[in-house]
Design an enzyme around this catalytic site. Structure first.
Site, short mmCIF file in Angstrom:
data_model
loop_
_atom_site.label_atom_id
_atom_site.label_comp_id
_atom_site.label_asym_id
_atom_site.label_seq_id
_atom_site.Cartn_x
_atom_site.Cartn_y
_atom_site.Cartn_z
CG HIS A 15 -0.12 0.20 2.62
ND1 HIS A 15 0.52 -0.98 3.12
CD2 HIS A 15 0.20 1.21 3.24
CE1 HIS A 15 1.16 -0.64 4.03
NE2 HIS A 15 1.06 0.85 4.24
CG HIS A 30 7.56 4.49 0.81
ND1 HIS A 30 7.17 5.42 1.96
CD2 HIS A 30 7.43 3.49 1.64
CE1 HIS A 30 7.08 5.17 2.94
NE2 HIS A 30 7.37 3.83 3.03
#
Length: 179
Positions: free
Chosen positions: A37, A121
């Protein structure tokens, strides 16, 4: 008390492509692809009342505009003492606006400001006892990284339990993004 955070889910096909980078790095605890995620805002451990207020307040951000997300390369947090291997998310104004909106709404609920700079990220592995030389070698061998793109249809409120390596993460509530 639930541990909460908001984020964008990674589609299964992109998760599979990222999972092909797994392996060959000493000291890496690889994140399961279903737990990939992009964190928008870490909330932390909160009581039930605050959790409900968080869920309700995020509803104000439903129907924020959709936007493309692009994963561009592998990188590492920690420099000489590497601690996290991740796929970088290309910065975008739309992503930054959504993250800033999360920050504003959650501060209105009474949460303290996030102390860390937003660096979008996807965490692939947590590193322990991994040398910078081993990481450099791994990155050189895995250097070919075809950018991966997707357009998220929603953002979610995740919960997690305290664990080693992260996950499993549960979607507590989802909020649509406008097409």
């Amino acid at each position: 008390m639930p541990r909460l955070f908001t984020g964008l889910e990674i589609p299964a096909d992109l998760g599979f492509a990222l999972s092909l980078k797994r392996g060959g790095l000493i000291g890496a605890r690889w994140v399961d692809p279903e737990n990939y995620h992009i964190t928008l805002r870490f909330i932390g451990d909160v009581d039930g009342q605050i959790a409900n207020e968080v869920a309700d307040s995020l509803d104000r951000l439903s129907n924020s505009p959709q936007f493309p997300v692009r994963l561009t390369q592998l990188s590492v947090f920690g420099g000489d003492k590497p601690r996290t291997l991740y796929a970088s998310v290309e910065p975008s104004e739309a992503l930054s606006r959504l993250q800033a909106a999360h920050e504003r709404v959650l501060q209105l609920v009474g949460l303290p400001p996030e102390g860390r700079k937003f660096v979008p990220h996807v965490t692939l592995a947590r590193l322990r006892g991994t040398s910078a030389a081993d990481v450099a070698r791994f990155l050189a061998e895995a250097a070919r990284f075809e950018p991966l793109s997707f357009v998220p249809a929603r953002f979610v409120l995740f919960s997690s339990r305290d664990s080693v390596g992260g996950g499993p993460y549960l979607v507590e509530q989802s909020y649509p993004l406008a097409a």
